[in-house]
Scaffold this motif. Structure first.
Motif, PDB file in Angstrom:
ATOM      1  N   THR A 279       0.827  -1.207   0.000  1.00 23.63           N
ATOM      2  CA  THR A 279       0.000   0.000   0.000  1.00 23.63           C
ATOM      3  C   THR A 279       0.860   1.256   0.000  1.00 23.63           C
ATOM      4  O   THR A 279       0.577   2.225  -0.720  1.00 23.63           O
ATOM      5  CB  THR A 279      -0.933   0.001   1.227  1.00 23.63           C
ATOM      6  N   ALA A 280       1.920   1.242   0.812  1.00 25.19           N
ATOM      7  CA  ALA A 280       2.814   2.406   0.861  1.00 25.19           C
ATOM      8  C   ALA A 280       3.482   2.641  -0.489  1.00 25.19           C
ATOM      9  O   ALA A 280       3.594   3.788  -0.953  1.00 25.19           O
ATOM     10  CB  ALA A 280       3.860   2.209   1.946  1.00 25.19           C
ATOM     11  N   ILE A 281       3.926   1.578  -1.144  1.00 28.33           N
ATOM     12  CA  ILE A 281       4.551   1.724  -2.466  1.00 28.33           C
ATOM     13  C   ILE A 281       3.525   2.252  -3.459  1.00 28.33           C
ATOM     14  O   ILE A 281       3.812   3.151  -4.266  1.00 28.33           O
ATOM     15  CB  ILE A 281       5.142   0.384  -2.936  1.00 28.33           C
ATOM     16  N   ALA A 282       2.296   1.713  -3.433  1.00 33.58           N
ATOM     17  CA  ALA A 282       1.255   2.139  -4.363  1.00 33.58           C
ATOM     18  C   ALA A 282       0.907   3.604  -4.193  1.00 33.58           C
ATOM     19  O   ALA A 282       0.529   4.288  -5.162  1.00 33.58           O
ATOM     20  CB  ALA A 282       0.001   1.274  -4.168  1.00 33.58           C
ATOM     21  N   LEU A 297      -4.386  -3.921  -5.621  1.00 32.92           N
ATOM     22  CA  LEU A 297      -5.091  -5.197  -5.617  1.00 32.92           C
ATOM     23  C   LEU A 297      -4.297  -6.262  -4.861  1.00 32.92           C
ATOM     24  O   LEU A 297      -4.873  -7.067  -4.110  1.00 32.92           O
ATOM     25  CB  LEU A 297      -5.347  -5.645  -7.059  1.00 32.92           C
ATOM     26  N   LEU A 298      -2.982  -6.274  -5.054  1.00 33.56           N
ATOM     27  CA  LEU A 298      -2.147  -7.215  -4.315  1.00 33.56           C
ATOM     28  C   LEU A 298      -2.261  -6.988  -2.814  1.00 33.56           C
ATOM     29  O   LEU A 298      -2.409  -7.938  -2.028  1.00 33.56           O
ATOM     30  CB  LEU A 298      -0.685  -7.080  -4.752  1.00 33.56           C
ATOM     31  N   ALA A 299      -2.218  -5.718  -2.410  1.00 34.10           N
ATOM     32  CA  ALA A 299      -2.304  -5.394  -0.988  1.00 34.10           C
ATOM     33  C   ALA A 299      -3.636  -5.846  -0.409  1.00 34.10           C
ATOM     34  O   ALA A 299      -3.694  -6.420   0.689  1.00 34.10           O
ATOM     35  CB  ALA A 299      -2.117  -3.894  -0.783  1.00 34.10           C
ATOM     36  N   ALA A 300      -4.719  -5.607  -1.145  1.00 34.31           N
ATOM     37  CA  ALA A 300      -6.035  -6.007  -0.670  1.00 34.31           C
ATOM     38  C   ALA A 300      -6.117  -7.524  -0.500  1.00 34.31           C
ATOM     39  O   ALA A 300      -6.715  -8.028   0.458  1.00 34.31           O
ATOM     40  CB  ALA A 300      -7.112  -5.519  -1.639  1.00 34.31           C
ATOM     41  N   GLY A 301      -5.505  -8.260  -1.431  1.00 38.39           N
ATOM     42  CA  GLY A 301      -5.509  -9.708  -1.339  1.00 38.39           C
ATOM     43  C   GLY A 301      -4.791 -10.206  -0.093  1.00 38.39           C
ATOM     44  O   GLY A 301      -5.259 -11.153   0.570  1.00 38.39           O
ATOM     45  N   TYR A 302      -3.689  -9.562   0.253  1.00 45.18           N
ATOM     46  CA  TYR A 302      -2.936 -10.004   1.441  1.00 45.18           C
ATOM     47  C   TYR A 302      -3.619  -9.582   2.733  1.00 45.18           C
ATOM     48  O   TYR A 302      -3.447 -10.233   3.773  1.00 45.18           O
ATOM     49  CB  TYR A 302      -1.508  -9.470   1.386  1.00 45.18           C
ATOM     50  N   VAL A 303      -4.426  -8.511   2.685  1.00 36.17           N
ATOM     51  CA  VAL A 303      -5.222  -8.145   3.862  1.00 36.17           C
ATOM     52  C   VAL A 303      -6.229  -9.242   4.169  1.00 36.17           C
ATOM     53  O   VAL A 303      -6.444  -9.634   5.331  1.00 36.17           O
ATOM     54  CB  VAL A 303      -5.938  -6.800   3.633  1.00 36.17           C
TER      55      VAL A 303
END
Length: 334
Positions: A279-282, A297-303
């Motif tokens: 999220t920080a990188i995005a 989307l990747l961050a949301a998946g890992y959440v």
């Protein structure tokens, strides 16, 4: 009676002889050290470098030996930089003259060929070196409350504690091992593509191997790392510990330069909680929109999953990629 006089005088005679011998030894070591400094300056000047010491003052007799080097400066023949300071103190080990300690007693100004200047200050800045048989055995630098300030640039790099140690790699000739430890770093500016990580780095530690290290001695003013790159030089990160904003990881990797002098290499960083990092990188201002959406989307998946991740950072062909996604172009290092 004569025998009594002998035992009365003998200890004093022995003491005087030992004292005179120590005075002679102290001055011989000091004179030899001064002569080596002058010889080194002459040798450097003969090779095209610029080296000078305004004045040398002896201190520390009888138990210590410290040479105060006033108005010292050095510029390598092909390095494109110059370092100068009002005072350095050279501490010599009287029982092992192959072990020396250099302590900065005044700010150090490092100027480069492009006119940029970095002023180096610290509460304590100490360099040590130990040789064995005329060859480097170990060398190190330790600094407390270190500040690197370029007056022409915004901000200054600060660190509460920095320790760097170097030695020849016993596993491979021509390679050097470096152990680096920095605590409480404050970066002068946000790092591009990682702006949301902030400018405070709690800790950074690394175990690094410099391959083809001897080629660094062939640096030229216009292309300081060119000979090293052409020889196949690279940095190998056997371990990299980083505690920076949302990122807490211990990884490995390697890095070098491409023909355009851009970074190339790879870092593999296991991350236990990847969502805040992605999220920080995005959210960085220099991330393109496609990468921003994909990282989100990747961050949301890992959440949702709560899984960990091994983050792959790759620099190749002038592009920085994170998990295969092109994040931004990479400019030449110089």
């Amino acid at each position: 009676m004569k025998r009594n006089w002998f035992w009365l005088i003998a200890p004093w005679a022995l003491f005087i002889a030992l004292a005179a011998g120590w005075v002679a030894y102290w001055n011989i070591v000091a004179s030899t050290a001064e002569q080596r400094i002058h010889t080194w300056i002459t040798e450097q000047q003969a090779q095209g470098a610029s080296a000078s010491v305004g004045r040398i003052v002896r201190h520390g007799f009888p138990t210590l030996l410290r040479l105060e080097l006033q108005d010292a400066s050095y510029a390598p023949a092909r390095g494109g930089w110059r370092a100068q300071t009002a005072r350095l103190d050279l501490h010599l080990n009287l029982t092992n003259t192959e072990h020396v300690t250099l302590e900065a007693e005044a700010p150090i100004a490092i100027s480069r060929s492009n006119g940029a200047v970095t002023n180096v200050t610290a509460d304590a800045l100490i360099a040590t070196m130990r040789t064995q048989g005329g060859r480097l055995a170990t060398a190190g630098i330790e600094a407390d409350n270190l500040v690197l300030d370029d007056p022409a640039q915004e901000g200054a790099l600060r660190a509460r504690k920095v320790v760097l140690n170097m030695r020849p790699d016993p596993r491979a000739a021509g390679e050097f091992q470096i152990a680096f430890d920095a605590q409480a770093l404050a970066l002068p500016r946000p790092v591009r593509s990682f702006e949301a990580f902030g400018q405070d780095v709690a800790a950074m530690r690394a175990a690094i191997v410099i391959e083809r290290a001897a080629s660094l001695l062939n640096a030229s003013q216009d292309d300081p790392l060119g000979p090293w790159r052409e020889a196949g030089g690279k940095l190998r990160f056997d371990a990299l510990v980083l505690n920076w904003g949302p990122l807490e990881t211990t990884g490995t990797g390697e890095g070098s330069l491409d023909a355009q002098r851009r970074l190339q290499g790879r870092l593999v960083l296991p991350i236990e909680h990847p969502a805040p990092v992605l999220t920080a990188i995005a959210n960085g201002p220099n991330v393109n929109e496609d990468a921003r959406r994909a990282l989100g989307l990747l961050a949301a998946g890992y959440v949702v999953s709560g899984n960990d991740i091994t983050l792959d950072l790759n620099a190749n062909d002038g592009l920085l990629r994170i998990e295969g996604l092109a994040v931004r172009p990479l400019p030449p290092v110089y």
